[in-house]
Design a protein around this motif. Structure first.
Motif, PDB file in Angstrom:
ATOM      1  N   PRO A 301      -9.655  -8.331  -7.472  1.00 26.13           N
ATOM      2  CA  PRO A 301      -8.841  -7.133  -7.254  1.00 26.13           C
ATOM      3  C   PRO A 301      -8.257  -6.992  -5.856  1.00 26.13           C
ATOM      4  O   PRO A 301      -7.330  -6.213  -5.656  1.00 26.13           O
ATOM      5  N   ASP A 302      -8.793  -7.741  -4.873  1.00 20.83           N
ATOM      6  CA  ASP A 302      -8.351  -7.559  -3.482  1.00 20.83           C
ATOM      7  C   ASP A 302      -7.389  -8.642  -3.008  1.00 20.83           C
ATOM      8  O   ASP A 302      -7.001  -8.642  -1.836  1.00 20.83           O
ATOM      9  N   HIS A 303      -6.990  -9.547  -3.875  1.00 24.33           N
ATOM     10  CA  HIS A 303      -6.062 -10.602  -3.466  1.00 24.33           C
ATOM     11  C   HIS A 303      -4.682  -9.996  -3.194  1.00 24.33           C
ATOM     12  O   HIS A 303      -4.239  -9.074  -3.881  1.00 24.33           O
ATOM     13  N   GLU A 304      -3.984 -10.526  -2.190  1.00 24.54           N
ATOM     14  CA  GLU A 304      -2.682  -9.960  -1.819  1.00 24.54           C
ATOM     15  C   GLU A 304      -1.682 -10.015  -2.967  1.00 24.54           C
ATOM     16  O   GLU A 304      -0.871  -9.106  -3.144  1.00 24.54           O
ATOM     17  N   VAL A 305      -1.732 -11.077  -3.774  1.00 28.08           N
ATOM     18  CA  VAL A 305      -0.825 -11.170  -4.915  1.00 28.08           C
ATOM     19  C   VAL A 305      -1.076 -10.022  -5.890  1.00 28.08           C
ATOM     20  O   VAL A 305      -0.132  -9.429  -6.440  1.00 28.08           O
ATOM     21  N   VAL A 306      -2.339  -9.676  -6.105  1.00 28.84           N
ATOM     22  CA  VAL A 306      -2.681  -8.560  -6.993  1.00 28.84           C
ATOM     23  C   VAL A 306      -2.139  -7.249  -6.434  1.00 28.84           C
ATOM     24  O   VAL A 306      -1.600  -6.411  -7.172  1.00 28.84           O
ATOM     25  N   LEU A 307      -2.263  -7.062  -5.121  1.00 29.10           N
ATOM     26  CA  LEU A 307      -1.788  -5.826  -4.504  1.00 29.10           C
ATOM     27  C   LEU A 307      -0.277  -5.684  -4.640  1.00 29.10           C
ATOM     28  O   LEU A 307       0.239  -4.594  -4.936  1.00 29.10           O
ATOM     29  N   VAL A 308       0.443  -6.777  -4.449  1.00 33.74           N
ATOM     30  CA  VAL A 308       1.906  -6.727  -4.551  1.00 33.74           C
ATOM     31  C   VAL A 308       2.332  -6.487  -5.999  1.00 33.74           C
ATOM     32  O   VAL A 308       3.273  -5.724  -6.272  1.00 33.74           O
ATOM     33  N   LYS A 336      -2.475   3.942  -4.713  1.00 38.45           N
ATOM     34  CA  LYS A 336      -3.665   4.325  -3.950  1.00 38.45           C
ATOM     35  C   LYS A 336      -4.666   3.176  -3.913  1.00 38.45           C
ATOM     36  O   LYS A 336      -5.223   2.849  -2.862  1.00 38.45           O
ATOM     37  N   GLU A 337      -4.867   2.556  -5.065  1.00 40.25           N
ATOM     38  CA  GLU A 337      -5.795   1.416  -5.127  1.00 40.25           C
ATOM     39  C   GLU A 337      -5.290   0.252  -4.271  1.00 40.25           C
ATOM     40  O   GLU A 337      -6.064  -0.369  -3.534  1.00 40.25           O
ATOM     41  N   GLU A 355       4.009  -0.840   3.976  1.00 40.17           N
ATOM     42  CA  GLU A 355       4.884  -0.725   2.805  1.00 40.17           C
ATOM     43  C   GLU A 355       4.228   0.128   1.720  1.00 40.17           C
ATOM     44  O   GLU A 355       4.857   1.039   1.156  1.00 40.17           O
ATOM     45  N   PHE A 356       2.940  -0.154   1.434  1.00 39.97           N
ATOM     46  CA  PHE A 356       2.230   0.609   0.401  1.00 39.97           C
ATOM     47  C   PHE A 356       2.067   2.070   0.816  1.00 39.97           C
ATOM     48  O   PHE A 356       2.154   2.972  -0.019  1.00 39.97           O
ATOM     49  N   GLN A 357       1.828   2.295   2.107  1.00 45.83           N
ATOM     50  CA  GLN A 357       1.668   3.665   2.583  1.00 45.83           C
ATOM     51  C   GLN A 357       2.954   4.462   2.360  1.00 45.83           C
ATOM     52  O   GLN A 357       2.911   5.618   1.904  1.00 45.83           O
TER      53      GLN A 357
END
Length: 374
Positions: A301-308, A336-337, A355-357
């Motif tokens: 769940p914490d991989h950068e690809v997952v976040l993007v 948020k996640e 960017e996410f913020q």
């Protein structure tokens, strides 16, 4: 590869095939009438264009001087010694070869005085290394684009000026020569990194054509070039062409590496971005849901690809139902996640976190519109 793709008299796109250019310097025109009409103005500069090696080289020299001037204004330093050619080797004739504005610049990420150089000195060293090592350089960083000490790319406009100088140096070599092909690749990437997307398309399409013709088994460089080419088309608003390339790249990476590898998932995210840019939200949303689930299982769940992928899915969900509370709440939960994981893994000041913020703040404002007024 031709950068001068418009008539130098009227500015219209050149027809295919183009009529004969200036017989002396090869300056292109869209018609014989334009060439004849332009002669009174052109004849005063024709000799200097010939001396520069023709219209294309003259244009490349102009762009190299432009990039070097920008590098001097952005990265120039008032005092110091060139780390490449310190005195007494810092001879003026080396600088006169390229006719560039030549203050010292901070060229790369090397600390202190080791990062100071003149662009002409960097070009002379890159040319010498290319000639000495030749094919032995295969797999090594391109000396026209990367610092020999820190192995990192040269800064912005410094990199672009060196890429133009590489093209000037090798453009007359045979089309299949590795130096010419590498110079096209370096120029395409440098133009893209400096926001010169239309010119980057010219260089990258020439590079891709050369790879297909002379190096058909170089799949890695070909995929990288097509990825950058897709980015350029997207930046230029050519969503259809960008989407076509993104579909091809996703299919190739899925077949080559497997659907759940980082490379294929990055290609999936890029394809989803292209779908959103083309307003194909109904296709992008289920595609992103499937790829996000696969990425979480394969990468965690914490991989950068997952976040993007999470952020892109939030964008898609908002496009589907920005006026429905259910969709806005789903987008807020995704962002948020992604934001908290990005803070934890990448840091609060990382570009992804910022960017996410920004996206999360926008969604929180949308949520306020659904709250009943007191």
């Amino acid at each position: 590869m031709r950068f001068l793709a418009v008539c130098q008299a009227c500015g219209k796109d050149l027809p295919n095939p183009a009529p004969p250019p200036c017989p002396h310097c090869r300056t292109p025109y869209c018609s014989d009438a334009c060439r004849e009409e332009h002669w009174l103005k052109h004849k005063s500069v024709c000799r200097s264009v010939v001396d520069a090696g023709g219209a294309e080289k003259h244009y490349a020299r102009y762009r190299a001087r432009e990039a070097a001037g920008f590098a001097a204004s952005t990265y120039g330093v008032e005092s110091g010694v060139c780390a490449v050619c310190p005195p007494p080797d810092d001879r003026p004739e080396r600088r006169d070869r390229y006719k560039l504005p030549e203050p010292l610049v901070r060229a790369c990420g090397c600390p202190g005085p080791q990062g100071l150089a003149r662009i002409s000195s960097l070009a002379a060293r890159a040319q010498a290394e290319t000639e000495i090592f030749g094919e032995e350089r295969a797999g090594q960083p391109n000396p026209w684009q990367h610092c020999r000490r820190c192995q990192r790319p040269f800064h912005g406009a410094v990199r672009l000026a060196l890429a133009w100088l590489a093209w000037i140096t090798y453009c007359d070599k045979p089309e299949r020569s590795s130096e010419r092909v590498d110079a096209m690749a370096a120029l395409g990437v440098a133009l893209h990194r400096n926001g010169r997307y239309a010119e980057a398309v010219v260089a990258l399409e020439g590079y891709v054509a050369a790879l297909h013709q002379f190096h058909p088994h170089a799949l890695g460089p070909l995929l990288a070039a097509r990825d950058t080419l897709a980015s350029c088309h997207g930046r230029l608003g050519r969503s259809g062409e960008a989407l076509r390339l993104r579909r091809e790249l996703h299919d190739v990476w899925t077949l080559r590496a497997g659907a759940e590898t980082p490379e294929a998932l990055v290609a999936a995210n890029n394809l989803a971005s292209a779908l959103l840019s083309a307003d194909l939200v109904d296709e992008a949303t289920p595609f992103l849901r499937g790829r996000l689930a696969a990425a979480r299982d394969a990468l965690g769940p914490d991989h950068e690809v997952v976040l993007v992928l999470s952020a892109n899915l939030a964008r898609a969900v908002l496009r589907v139902g920005a006026l429905e509370l259910e969709h806005v709440e789903e987008a807020a939960a995704l962002l948020k996640e992604a934001l908290y994981a990005s803070w934890r893994v990448l840091g609060v000041e990382h570009v992804r976190s910022l960017e996410f913020q920004a996206l999360y703040n926008e969604v929180k404002e949308k949520l306020k519109a659904f709250q009943p007024e007191e």
